[in-house]
Design a protein around this motif. Structure first.
Motif, mmCIF file in Angstrom:
data_model
loop_
_atom_site.group_PDB
_atom_site.id
_atom_site.type_symbol
_atom_site.label_atom_id
_atom_site.label_comp_id
_atom_site.label_asym_id
_atom_site.label_seq_id
_atom_site.Cartn_x
_atom_site.Cartn_y
_atom_site.Cartn_z
ATOM 1 N N ASP A 1 4.135 2.520 7.102
ATOM 2 C CA ASP A 1 4.911 2.301 5.884
ATOM 3 C C ASP A 1 6.051 1.319 6.064
ATOM 4 O O ASP A 1 6.907 1.180 5.202
ATOM 5 C CB ASP A 1 5.457 3.640 5.387
ATOM 6 C CG ASP A 1 4.394 4.350 4.584
ATOM 7 O OD1 ASP A 1 3.377 3.721 4.284
ATOM 8 O OD2 ASP A 1 4.596 5.529 4.258
ATOM 9 N N PRO B 1 3.996 -0.580 -0.415
ATOM 10 C CA PRO B 1 4.406 0.816 -0.299
ATOM 11 C C PRO B 1 3.313 1.769 0.193
ATOM 12 O O PRO B 1 3.622 2.828 0.690
ATOM 13 C CB PRO B 1 4.820 1.182 -1.721
ATOM 14 C CG PRO B 1 4.115 0.208 -2.596
ATOM 15 C CD PRO B 1 3.842 -1.031 -1.795
ATOM 16 N N HIS B 2 2.052 1.385 0.087
ATOM 17 C CA HIS B 2 0.989 2.334 0.446
ATOM 18 C C HIS B 2 0.017 1.664 1.397
ATOM 19 O O HIS B 2 -0.962 1.065 0.986
ATOM 20 C CB HIS B 2 0.237 2.809 -0.794
ATOM 21 C CG HIS B 2 1.131 3.421 -1.815
ATOM 22 N ND1 HIS B 2 1.770 4.612 -1.616
ATOM 23 C CD2 HIS B 2 1.521 2.984 -3.024
ATOM 24 C CE1 HIS B 2 2.495 4.908 -2.667
ATOM 25 N NE2 HIS B 2 2.375 3.929 -3.543
ATOM 26 N N PHE C 1 -2.595 1.701 4.577
ATOM 27 C CA PHE C 1 -3.485 2.520 5.416
ATOM 28 C C PHE C 1 -4.722 1.689 5.765
ATOM 29 O O PHE C 1 -5.046 0.727 5.065
ATOM 30 C CB PHE C 1 -3.876 3.823 4.697
ATOM 31 C CG PHE C 1 -4.565 3.618 3.375
ATOM 32 C CD1 PHE C 1 -5.947 3.563 3.291
ATOM 33 C CD2 PHE C 1 -3.825 3.483 2.206
ATOM 34 C CE1 PHE C 1 -6.580 3.374 2.072
ATOM 35 C CE2 PHE C 1 -4.453 3.288 0.969
ATOM 36 C CZ PHE C 1 -5.837 3.235 0.909
ATOM 37 N N GLU D 1 -6.754 -1.516 -0.088
ATOM 38 C CA GLU D 1 -7.179 -2.596 -0.972
ATOM 39 C C GLU D 1 -7.137 -3.944 -0.235
ATOM 40 O O GLU D 1 -6.103 -4.332 0.301
ATOM 41 C CB GLU D 1 -6.269 -2.671 -2.211
ATOM 42 C CG GLU D 1 -6.306 -1.456 -3.108
ATOM 43 C CD GLU D 1 -5.363 -0.325 -2.677
ATOM 44 O OE1 GLU D 1 -4.883 -0.331 -1.516
ATOM 45 O OE2 GLU D 1 -5.127 0.553 -3.513
ATOM 46 N N GLY E 1 -4.179 -4.241 -11.236
ATOM 47 C CA GLY E 1 -3.242 -4.031 -12.330
ATOM 48 C C GLY E 1 -3.890 -4.268 -13.680
ATOM 49 O O GLY E 1 -4.517 -3.376 -14.245
ATOM 50 N N LYS F 1 -7.934 -3.330 -13.865
ATOM 51 C CA LYS F 1 -8.375 -2.452 -12.785
ATOM 52 C C LYS F 1 -9.571 -1.523 -13.029
ATOM 53 O O LYS F 1 -9.813 -0.631 -12.214
ATOM 54 C CB LYS F 1 -7.187 -1.654 -12.241
ATOM 55 C CG LYS F 1 -6.713 -0.556 -13.141
ATOM 56 C CD LYS F 1 -5.693 0.301 -12.376
ATOM 57 C CE LYS F 1 -5.335 1.504 -13.214
ATOM 58 N NZ LYS F 1 -4.393 2.371 -12.546
ATOM 59 N N ARG G 1 -13.852 -2.711 -8.327
ATOM 60 C CA ARG G 1 -13.394 -1.375 -8.716
ATOM 61 C C ARG G 1 -14.475 -0.305 -8.802
ATOM 62 O O ARG G 1 -14.379 0.624 -9.595
ATOM 63 C CB ARG G 1 -12.600 -1.441 -10.014
ATOM 64 C CG ARG G 1 -11.410 -2.403 -9.970
ATOM 65 C CD ARG G 1 -10.214 -1.836 -9.251
ATOM 66 N NE ARG G 1 -10.321 -1.913 -7.796
ATOM 67 C CZ ARG G 1 -9.525 -1.241 -6.957
ATOM 68 N NH1 ARG G 1 -8.606 -0.450 -7.431
ATOM 69 N NH2 ARG G 1 -9.639 -1.346 -5.667
ATOM 70 N N THR H 1 -14.962 1.238 -5.993
ATOM 71 C CA THR H 1 -14.266 2.144 -5.090
ATOM 72 C C THR H 1 -12.835 1.643 -4.977
ATOM 73 O O THR H 1 -12.587 0.451 -5.149
ATOM 74 C CB THR H 1 -14.940 2.180 -3.703
ATOM 75 O OG1 THR H 1 -14.272 3.141 -2.884
ATOM 76 C CG2 THR H 1 -14.862 0.831 -2.999
ATOM 77 N N SER H 2 -11.907 2.547 -4.730
ATOM 78 C CA SER H 2 -10.509 2.141 -4.681
ATOM 79 C C SER H 2 -10.095 1.670 -3.306
ATOM 80 O O SER H 2 -9.097 0.988 -3.167
ATOM 81 C CB SER H 2 -9.615 3.303 -5.096
ATOM 82 O OG SER H 2 -9.751 3.501 -6.467
ATOM 83 N N PRO I 1 -12.090 4.004 2.557
ATOM 84 C CA PRO I 1 -12.414 5.408 2.853
ATOM 85 C C PRO I 1 -13.145 6.124 1.703
ATOM 86 O O PRO I 1 -13.757 7.152 1.921
ATOM 87 C CB PRO I 1 -11.033 6.038 3.121
ATOM 88 C CG PRO I 1 -10.187 4.886 3.564
ATOM 89 C CD PRO I 1 -10.669 3.711 2.761
ATOM 90 N N MET I 2 -13.059 5.574 0.495
ATOM 91 C CA MET I 2 -13.794 6.183 -0.625
ATOM 92 C C MET I 2 -15.186 5.577 -0.793
ATOM 93 O O MET I 2 -15.950 6.028 -1.638
ATOM 94 C CB MET I 2 -13.018 5.982 -1.932
ATOM 95 C CG MET I 2 -11.754 6.788 -2.052
ATOM 96 S SD MET I 2 -11.025 6.563 -3.690
ATOM 97 C CE MET I 2 -9.338 7.140 -3.366
ATOM 98 N N SER J 1 -13.958 4.573 9.431
ATOM 99 C CA SER J 1 -14.782 5.669 9.932
ATOM 100 C C SER J 1 -14.554 5.863 11.424
ATOM 101 O O SER J 1 -14.525 4.899 12.190
ATOM 102 C CB SER J 1 -16.272 5.368 9.687
ATOM 103 O OG SER J 1 -17.079 6.172 10.533
ATOM 104 N N GLU J 2 -14.397 7.105 11.815
ATOM 105 C CA GLU J 2 -14.233 7.429 13.234
ATOM 106 C C GLU J 2 -15.571 7.489 13.956
ATOM 107 O O GLU J 2 -15.627 7.427 15.178
ATOM 108 C CB GLU J 2 -13.524 8.774 13.397
ATOM 109 C CG GLU J 2 -12.048 8.748 13.062
ATOM 110 C CD GLU J 2 -11.253 7.808 13.952
ATOM 111 O OE1 GLU J 2 -11.415 7.884 15.176
ATOM 112 O OE2 GLU J 2 -10.498 6.980 13.404
#
Lengths: 528, 528
Positions: free
Chosen positions: A58, A64-65, A67, A71, A199, A202, A433, A435-436, A439-440, A479-480
């Motif tokens: 972070d 702000p997001h 990971f 995106e 935005g 989306k 769009r 998937t977001s 991981p999804m 993915s692990e």
């Protein structure tokens, strides 16, 4: 009663997990890796784990997001700084099997190419202002010399009046940024930016409106014979630089003709294919001259047209595809329909011409496999989702996207049994769009089921994921279970499930294996 | 060669699609529906199609991206206005199998309940300002009379000093909204709002921080014997109103004790269970007095504690669970671990105590099935995802969430073969950012594979999805395959895969079938 020992439980558990993982296509190899491969896999896992804690945190300003697998348009600048990406950039990728020619070259390069030709003109439906720039689509096309405009600026043009592209750029309103503002404006209509994807646009339906518009602009620039050849050369060159060693590219023949050097819209498809073949031959000769012929094993065309025509109109394209296959048997690799599956016609709409097409091939002794887009949708039981049934019933060789395939247990079984690979385009799906974030994305479902996958970039000029390194990166960090060995299997499968004949495939695979071992040696060395 | 006829293709296609759909649990019923069921299914499909065009459009002010199955917190106000929701609100839902007691009553009702008790006190770590309100968590708990505070306002309190809840509310700073501002402040810390879920906290890890905090606040209000009984009565009452006819609720026994009426933290778990049983008995008596005993077939407790303790500490809880099962054999339905799977301990961490627990049951002649949370994660091969293997190896009766189950082909087979139902919580998953919307949710994958599903609300007081109508709604609008018949099967399965014994289950199912037919009659009548 004494409880079963933890030891017993753990060995049962290992076998249980292993039993399921054995479905994955790389599984058998895991016990037979070369030392370098095993070490390279470990090195990559370690770097991934480290960077998950140091890069994907972070602490990034204005983000702000953060990971791994987030995106793409927001994180691209961060991705290119990672060690992991720089490793993957060197990985031999195998084949690129799902890509649309109109979006395969960096848009600034394309614009630069176009600006060399005075025949190009540009127009807008209303005068440009700072406020209207974003929503005003430029229309660009070559014009015959007799119709070249004497106007020197878009500011002087009436609505809809053509202005020479070179002049329009040189004299672009300084209040709108002058020549650089011009470039940004055009580039903005050839690409999707984060604000749009995440935005203002989306949802899938909305971002597709923008997405479709980028092709309107791009095709005006590409459909010009003097651009076509260097454009394809550039596409091949950058693909080879990214480690891609074979290509099956979809070309949209919907327009029927392109513009000739003189600015007339009369060049038929066979000339496009001929130039494609010439670009390929010249590329291969150049590589041979450099002693690098082993890095590139060819390129073929998947003939496509748009799923918006009537079935009668479709007959014309299918006939053209047959004729092209007869003239260019080594270049035409398959047939497909393109365009937004959710809003345009499903495959079943064309069942009559498609069945006839197959029968005609049998008569003519041709083999043009269907390589259908299907299931590029969030739907469950919608026509776009049901395309998967028709694609498979019609004997599709691979499935383009297959985003909704995970919803189909029987179809997944069939894909596995018959070796129908899925051309997955993770970054494309995310920007459009479905998937977001990674991981999804359903890709791990498909991989865990043991269905062959080829990773693909789809429309990298629009999305910014040039080459295949970005898509491999996004898959690896989400993915692990997946490691470098998995990516190697995906690359290998991209060649395995290509339309290359046995001999050519064998050669391409052998060359890939050699590069793969060299690559693993290099990566393994990073761990020492 | 003449092409195969379109007619032949179409019949082959129908059989092909039907073959896959036959895996779905409602499939066999589709050909044996009563007239009313068939009509009701048609009516619902028609309304769904109409509302997709009239309600879920871009004409909604302040809602730029509207579509069926969109983000729940943003669309809730729109959902309640739809005909579809109002139909589903009347649907007999069967069992609620995955829900956490601490989040089962509307938070304003809970606060109102607490405000009746002068023992409740509140404190904050620093004085409140308009700016700090959002981030300052209130701590609420009952206090023994001797320690009641004489302070009349939070403004007069030093940091960390207790103030009577009633006074704190009555004299809440007018600049912060007075008593209503107080309510909003506390409610804001008991719920998740759209700005948090979709803005400031929009990743799973971040929204879990907020989510976990709501339980800190809520447990302070609920863990008080004089609240406990009316709280449970209210939970039962509202559930029955929503058409829920049986409940298995997870109670977190992590705290070991709750506060007695005198404000001492000394009430052991057996008293909580006794009061639960009393609330159940009183509810059933009341229904009997009204001649409505058939609408509710009981409630049981799944004993849970938090997956943050050491394995040694876990032994204590497992022993308590055994003791409670011996004392309340009809009430204790199973055992589970709760808390954020991605960050807390996986099941394997507790393998020793869990195996011992099973052995102890065998010795004692008890049967306390595991009903484990597993796979509530976006991970692929992470410890939270791997929980699915352990849950199944340990013989879990159902799977809580199973969000990542779709990534496990072998485990899906096992679930299907052994009848391990998945307690799916679609709205919870969306708000906790495992999925961005219903069309991205893996539920259709699970349903299409023929794995039994129970729809669940998880923590409706936090999410605003009180009852099960909202979850049924979100599932219905996000799939074209799913219809009212599917929802009926899910409701039926929720009873089928409950822990009720054969006789009780038979009674509950028979009562449900009767209500279902009446419901279908009503819905069918809407189409006339």
């Amino acid at each position: 009663m004494s409880p079963p020992s933890v030891g017993e439980y753990l060995s049962k558990r290992d076998a249980f997990i292993n039993d399921e993982r054995s479905l994955r296509r790389e599984h058998a190899r895991l016990n037979a890796l070369s030392d370098a491969e095993a070490q390279a896999d470990t090195v990559v896992r370690q770097i991934r784990a480290d960077e998950a804690k140091t890069i994907w945190t972070d602490d990034n300003e204005n983000m702000p997001h953060v990971f791994p697998g987030m995106e793409f348009l927001t994180s691209r600048d961060l991705i290119v700084k990672t060690k992991l990406f720089n490793i993957l950039a060197k990985m031999p990728k195998g084949a690129l099997l799902h890509a649309h020619l109109d979006a395969m070259v960096n848009v600034r390069t394309l614009l630069r190419l176009a600006l060399q030709h005075p025949a190009f003109h540009i127009r807008v439906p209303a005068s440009l202002t700072a406020a209207s720039l974003k929503t005003t689509l430029p229309e660009v096309r070559p014009r015959p010399k007799a119709e070249w405009s004497a106007l020197s600026s878009l500011r002087d043009a009436a609505a809809g009046e053509w202005v020479p592209l070179q002049q329009a750029r040189a004299n672009f309103d300084p209040a709108l940024g002058g020549p650089e503002g011009f470039d940004d404006w055009v580039v903005g209509h050839l690409t999707i930016n984060p604000a749009e994807a995440y935005g203002t646009h989306k949802t899938t339906d909305k971002i597709w409106e923008k997405f479709a518009n980028t092709f309107r602009v791009a095709s005006g620039l590409i459909r010009y014979a003097p651009i076509w050849y260097p454009y394809i050369r550039e596409f091949f060159r950058t693909s080879i630089d990214d480690g891609i060693s074979y290509i099956e590219v979809r070309i949209n023949f919907g327009y029927k003709t392109m513009f000739n050097a003189e600015g007339y819209d009369v060049v038929p498809a066979r000339e496009w294919v001929r130039d494609f073949e010439r670009a390929l031959r010249d590329t291969q000769q150049e590589l041979k001259d450099q002693g690098r012929q082993d890095v590139f094993h060819g390129a073929r065309i998947i003939y496509t047209t748009i799923r918006m025509y009537t079935p009668d109109e479709m007959e014309w394209y299918l006939d053209e595809c047959l004729a092209l296959k007869q003239e260019f048997p080594d270049i035409i690799a398959g047939f497909d329909l393109v365009g937004h599956e959710d809003s345009l016609h499903p495959l079943i709409h064309y069942i009559q011409p498609l069945l006839r097409f197959r029968a005609r091939q049998a008569e003519l002794g041709l083999d043009i496999p269907f390589i259908f887009h299907a299931g590029e949708t969030l739907g469950d039981g919608t026509p776009a989702d049901v395309n998967l049934y028709d694609a498979i019933l019609l004997g599709t060789k691979r499935i383009g996207h297959g985003f909704s395939l995970a919803k189909h247990p029987k179809l997944m079984e069939i894909c596995k049994e018959r070796g129908i690979a899925v051309e997955m385009c993770p970054i494309s799906n995310e920007i459009l769009r479905l998937t977001s974030s990674m991981p999804m994305h359903p890709l791990p479902i498909i991989v865990n089921h043991g269905i062959p996958v080829a990773l693909c970039s789809d429309d990298p000029a629009v999305f910014g994921n040039m080459g295949l390194s970005y898509d491999y990166f996004q898959v690896l960090v989400a993915s692990e279970v997946t490691g470098l060995t998995t990516l190697g299997q995906i690359a290998r499968d991209s060649l395995e499930f290509s339309t290359l004949d046995a001999e050519a495939k064998g050669k391409a695979l052998a060359a890939w294996e050699k590069r793969w071992q060299e690559f693993c040696n290099e990566v393994a060395a990073l761990g020492k």
